[in-house]
Design a protein around this motif. Structure first.
Motif, PDB file in Angstrom:
ATOM      1  N   MET A  34      -5.521   2.495  -6.663  1.00  0.00           N
ATOM      2  CA  MET A  34      -4.372   1.818  -6.053  1.00  0.00           C
ATOM      3  C   MET A  34      -4.630   1.474  -4.594  1.00  0.00           C
ATOM      4  SD  MET A  34      -1.123   3.898  -7.686  1.00  0.00           S
ATOM      5  CE  MET A  34       0.054   3.023  -6.628  1.00  0.00           C
ATOM      6  N   ASN A  35      -3.886   0.513  -4.104  1.00  0.00           N
ATOM      7  CA  ASN A  35      -3.922   0.132  -2.705  1.00  0.00           C
ATOM      8  C   ASN A  35      -3.193   1.207  -1.893  1.00  0.00           C
ATOM      9  OD1 ASN A  35      -4.631  -1.721  -0.688  1.00  0.00           O
ATOM     10  ND2 ASN A  35      -2.618  -2.691  -0.723  1.00  0.00           N
ATOM     11  N   VAL A  36      -3.904   1.859  -0.950  1.00  0.00           N
ATOM     12  CA  VAL A  36      -3.306   2.935  -0.164  1.00  0.00           C
ATOM     13  C   VAL A  36      -3.541   2.670   1.319  1.00  0.00           C
ATOM     14  CG1 VAL A  36      -3.620   4.638  -2.016  1.00  0.00           C
ATOM     15  CG2 VAL A  36      -5.369   4.414  -0.225  1.00  0.00           C
ATOM     16  N   GLN A  37      -2.826   3.437   2.140  1.00  0.00           N
ATOM     17  CA  GLN A  37      -2.911   3.229   3.590  1.00  0.00           C
ATOM     18  C   GLN A  37      -2.811   4.551   4.328  1.00  0.00           C
ATOM     19  OE1 GLN A  37      -0.458   0.081   5.551  1.00  0.00           O
ATOM     20  NE2 GLN A  37       0.435   1.793   6.672  1.00  0.00           N
ATOM     21  N   VAL A  38      -3.654   4.705   5.367  1.00  0.00           N
ATOM     22  CA  VAL A  38      -3.486   5.781   6.334  1.00  0.00           C
ATOM     23  C   VAL A  38      -3.280   5.131   7.697  1.00  0.00           C
ATOM     24  CG1 VAL A  38      -4.911   7.397   5.017  1.00  0.00           C
ATOM     25  CG2 VAL A  38      -5.974   6.001   6.809  1.00  0.00           C
ATOM     26  N   ALA A  41       0.828  -1.202   0.000  1.00  0.00           N
ATOM     27  CA  ALA A  41       0.000   0.000   0.000  1.00  0.00           C
ATOM     28  C   ALA A  41       0.862   1.252   0.000  1.00  0.00           C
ATOM     29  CB  ALA A  41      -0.912   0.003   1.219  1.00  0.00           C
ATOM     30  N   THR A  42       0.456   2.231  -0.785  1.00  0.00           N
ATOM     31  CA  THR A  42       1.108   3.532  -0.765  1.00  0.00           C
ATOM     32  C   THR A  42       0.633   4.300   0.461  1.00  0.00           C
ATOM     33  OG1 THR A  42       1.241   3.614  -3.180  1.00  0.00           O
ATOM     34  CG2 THR A  42       1.369   5.718  -1.996  1.00  0.00           C
ATOM     35  N   THR A  92      -5.184   1.565   8.245  1.00  0.00           N
ATOM     36  CA  THR A  92      -6.417   1.408   7.478  1.00  0.00           C
ATOM     37  C   THR A  92      -6.001   1.361   6.022  1.00  0.00           C
ATOM     38  OG1 THR A  92      -7.803   2.552   9.109  1.00  0.00           O
ATOM     39  CG2 THR A  92      -8.610   2.459   6.833  1.00  0.00           C
ATOM     40  N   THR A  93      -6.306   0.235   5.362  1.00  0.00           N
ATOM     41  CA  THR A  93      -5.744  -0.035   4.043  1.00  0.00           C
ATOM     42  C   THR A  93      -6.825  -0.486   3.084  1.00  0.00           C
ATOM     43  OG1 THR A  93      -3.682  -0.724   5.095  1.00  0.00           O
ATOM     44  CG2 THR A  93      -4.004  -1.389   2.811  1.00  0.00           C
TER      45      THR A  93
END
Length: 608
Positions: A192-196, A147-148, A264-265
Motif C-alpha cells: 500500500m501507499n504509506v507515508q512517514v 497514503a496511510t 516521505t511517501t
C-alpha cells in the motif's frame, strides 16, 4: 552482524524474480469470480489464493519500479474493505519495464505468488505478488489513493506474536492483529501507499542508498539521535527502512540524528535486507542534526589506555590508512595498546597463499606517525592460510599495536598459528608459556574463525595480560522480521563455545594469580546482555566494562536502525575494583554515512 561491505545483491533489486526455490505455492478453495486485492492479501501473511490464477483484479497504479531484476508496479484498490488486517495494495511483477503510468486505472489477470526475498532458507517473510500478468489500462490520470500515515500512534508497542509451535515457530498462518503487533501492522499495509513525516534518521545512509528512520522519536533514544537495542525484547517497533524509486545519485547522505522533514511517501515493500521498506516515490528534505565525531580523553601519565578497533578488512590497497591513523591519533588520543581486528594479509583478498601482514601493519604505523602519533611497535601471529574465516584469501587476524615509549611487550618464544598458549606459575605469579600466543587454536570452536591472540605487557612495572578477540560473526542468524518468532540465532552455538574457551583461559591466569590484571577485548560479535557475554564473564572472572556507561551510550555498531554493542572490553576483578576505570565508546564511524569502518572503537583507561 554481516559487514556492510560484504557481498550482497544490490539493494535496489529487492523482492527479485520469483523462482521455484523461493516461491510458496499453496492450494486453496475456489473463490468468487470478482477478486479484489484485499481478497488476495487475506488476513494472514500467505495469500489464500497463492498459486491460483486471478482475473481482472482492479486498482490504481501507485508506483513503478523500472530498474533491477524486480521490475513491476504497485496496484492499490481505492475502495477499501472494513477489515484492517487486509492490505489494499499488491506488487505486480512484470519482469520487464512496466507499460503503465502512475494514476492509471487498470485490471490485472495473472497468478498469485508468494515470493520469499533471499530464499526460504533465510527464514524471511514472503511478499505477495501477482506474476505473469496481463494488464489492461481502463483510464489514466486518476488520483492515487491517499497514503496511510505511519506514525507513533499507529504502530503498536509490541513487536511480534510468538510463532506457531506446530509450524516450527512460523507466524505465517496466524491471523494478523495490526493493532496489537508492529510486524502485523506493517504486513497489513504490504504493497500500500504509506507515508512517514519528519522522521529522524537512526542508521546513516549506506552505500546502497538505504537509510533507516524511526516514527517513534521517544522509543529507546540514544543521546546522539539513534535508537538503542537494549535487549532481545526491545526490537524497536518504530524503525523503518527507506529506499527511493528515484535516482540513487539524488538519495540524501544522512547521518544519525538528521531528519527527513516533510512527507516521505511510497509503497510499503519487504526485502531480504531489512524487511519492511518504504520505497519512496517522494522523499522528504534532509535536515542535518549536526552530529560530530567524538574525541576521547587523553590518558594521564599513570593511566594505561587500551583500545579495540575493527578496521574492516584493512589491506595495503585500501585508501583509508590516513583516516584510520587520524582517528587513532586524534579521536582515540594515541592509546598505549590497540587491539586491531580485521587486519588482512599483504595482498588482501588475493588467494595465493600469502599470510604475512607486515606490509599492512607497517603502512598503518607509518600513517600514524605521519598524523603526529607515536611510532607504534606491533605483535601478531600469522594464521594458517584460509583457516580463520573472513574474506577468502584475506587471512584476517588480530594485531597488537603498542607504544614502546609507554608500555613494553614481553616476548616469549613458542607462539605460532597452531600451538596453544598456556599459563605457568613463576615466582608466585602467572606467566604465559608464549607471548604472543593463540588460545586453543586446534579446538573445533575456532573452525573457520579467528583465534584469540594473547600477550603480556608491562606498564610501570605491572604486568597486564591482554587477549585480542574476534569471535564468530552473526552471519546466518534470522533477521528480526523473520517469519519465525522468536528468531533463531544459529551463530551463537559456535560463539558460545569460543567464549567458554576464552573464559577458561582467563580463569587459568586468575587461578595462578588472583590479582592479575587481565583484559579480554575485541569484536565479540554479540551484545553486552547476550549469553555470549555472560559466558565470557563467567563467575566473575571478567566483566564487560561498557556496562559502566549510561545505557544511552552503550553501542558500538548501528544495524537496521538499532544501535547495539558488538565490540567489548572485559576486565578482571583487580581492574574493576580499582575504582579508577574509565570507559569510552568513541563514536566516529557507526553513525556516519562516510564511515571508514562500520565499528566504533572502544577505549579503557585505568591505573594498573
Amino acid at each position: 552482524m554481516p559487514s556492510k561491505s560484504s557481498s550482497r545483491l544490490a539493494a535496489l533489486t529487492v523482492a527479485a524474480v520469483c523462482s521455484a526455490v523461493s516461491t510458496v505455492v499453496l492450494t486453496s478453495p475456489a473463490h468468487a469470480d470478482v477478486v479484489r486485492i484485499h481478497d488476495i492479501q487475506g488476513t494472514t501473511r500467505i495469500s489464500p489464493l497463492a498459486g491460483q490464477k486471478v482475473t481482472d483484479v482492479a486498482g490504481i497504479v501507485t508506483a513503478l519500479r523500472t530498474y533491477g531484476s524486480s521490475k513491476g508496479f504497485w496496484l492499490q484498490d481505492p475502495n477499501a474493505d472494513d477489515n484492517p488486517a487486509t492490505s489494499e495494495g499488491v506488487f505486480v511483477f512484470t519482469s520487464s519495464a512496466p507499460k503503465v503510468a502512475v494514476g492509471d486505472s487498470v485490471t490485472v489477470t495473472g497468478t498469485v505468488s508468494e515470493y520469499v526475498p533471499g530464499g526460504t532458507s533465510t527464514g524471511n517473510q514472503s511478499l505477495t505478488e501477482i506474476t505473469k500478468p496481463t494488464v489492461t489500462v481502463l483510464s489514466s490520470g486518476n488520483a492515487v489513493p491517499a497514503a496511510t500515515v505511519v506514525d507513533a500512534g499507529s504502530v503498536p508497542a509490541a513487536y511480534t506474536p510468538a510463532g506457531d509451535t506446530a509450524a516450527a515457530g512460523s507466524i505465517n498462518a496466524l491471523t494478523l492483529e495490526p493493532t496489537k503487533y508492529a510486524l502485523d501492522y506493517y504486513e497489513s499495509l504490504e504493497g500500500m501507499n504509506v507515508q512517514v513525516a519528519d522522521a529522524r534518521v537512526v542508521t546513516a545512509t549506506d552505500p546502497y542508498s538505504e537509510v533507516w528512520v524511526t516514527v517513534k522519536p521517544h522509543e529507546n533514544p540514544t543521546r546522539r539521535g539513534g535508537t538503542l537495542y537494549g535487549s532481545y525484547d526491545s526490537q524497536n517497533t518504530g524503525r523503518l527502512q527507506i529506499q527511493s524509486l528515484g535516482s540513487t545519485a539524488d538519495f540524501p547522505k544522512a547521518n544519525v540524528g538528521d531528519t527527513l522533514t516533510g512527507a516521505t511517501t511510497g509503497p510499503l515493500d519487504y526485502n531480504q535486507f531489512g524487511g519492511y521498506t518504504l520505497v519512496a516515490s517522494q522523499l522528504g528534505t534532509l535536515k542535518s542534526g549536526g552530529l560530530q565525531r567524538e574525541t576521547t580523553q587523553k590518558q594521564s601519565r599513570g593511566e594505561l589506555a587500551v583500545a579495540t578497533y575493527n578496521v574492516e578488512n584493512l589491506d595495503p590497497s585500501d585508501a583509508t590508512f590516513a583516516a584510520h591513523a587520524a582517528a587513532i591519533v586524534n579521536n582515540l588520543q594515541s592509546p598505549d595498546i590497540v587491539s586491531l581486528e580485521e587486519i588482512q594479509d599483504n595482498n588482501g583478498a588475493t588467494d595465493d597463499g600469502t599470510v604475512a601482514a607486515d606490509v599492512t601493519v607497517n603502512k598503518l604505523i607509518d600513517a600514524i606517525v605521519a598524523a603526529g602519533g607515536p611510532k607504534y611497535d606491533w605483535r601478531s601471529i600469522d594464521p594458517v592460510n584460509d583457516q580463520d574465516g573472513g574474506e577468502p584469501g584475506g587471512n584476517i587476524r588480530q594485531v597488537f599495536l603498542f607504544n614502546p615509549e609507554r608500555v613494553s611487550f614481553t616476548d616469549r618464544a613458542g607462539g605460532d598459528s597452531t600451538t596453544a598458549v598456556g599459563v605457568t606459575k613463576v615466582h608466585g605469579k602467572a606467566q604465559l608459556t608464549a607471548s604472543p600466543g593463540r588460545i586453543a587454536p586446534a579446538d573445533t570452536a575456532w573452525k573457520s574463525s579467528r583465534k584469540p591472540l594473547a600477550g603480556e605487557f608491562v606498564f610501570r612495572g605491572r604486568t597486564v595480560f591482554v587477549i585480542a578477540n574476534h569471535l564468530n560473526s552473526k552471519g546466518g542468524d534470522q533477521g528480526l522480521t523473520s517469519q519465525y518468532q522468536p528468531v533463531v540465532r544459529s551463530s551463537e552455538t559456535q560463539r558460545h563455545a569460543q567464549a567458554t574457551l576464552v573464559n577458561a583461559f582467563v580463569k587459568s591466569i586468575l587461578d595462578v594469580q588472583k590479582n592479575a590484571d587481565v583484559i579480554a577485548l575485541g569484536d565479540m560479535n554479540d551484545f553486552e546482555f547476550s549469553d555470549t557475554a555472560k559466558i565470557l564473564e563467567g563467575d566473575g572472572e571478567l566483566w564487560s566494562a561498557i556496562k559502566s556507561l549510561p545505557k544511552s551510550e552503550r553501542y558500538t555498531y548501528d544495524y537496521q536502525g538499532n544501535q547495539q554493542v558488538l565490540d567489548q572490553i572485559l576486565v578482571s576483578p583487580s581492574i574493576r575494583r580499582g575504582c579508577d576505570l574509565d570507559y569510552d565508546s568513541v563514536h566516529i564511524n557507526s553513525e556516519f554515512n562516510d564511515q571508514i569502518s562500520d565499528h566504533d572503537p572502544q577505549v579503557l583507561r585505568f591505573k594498573p
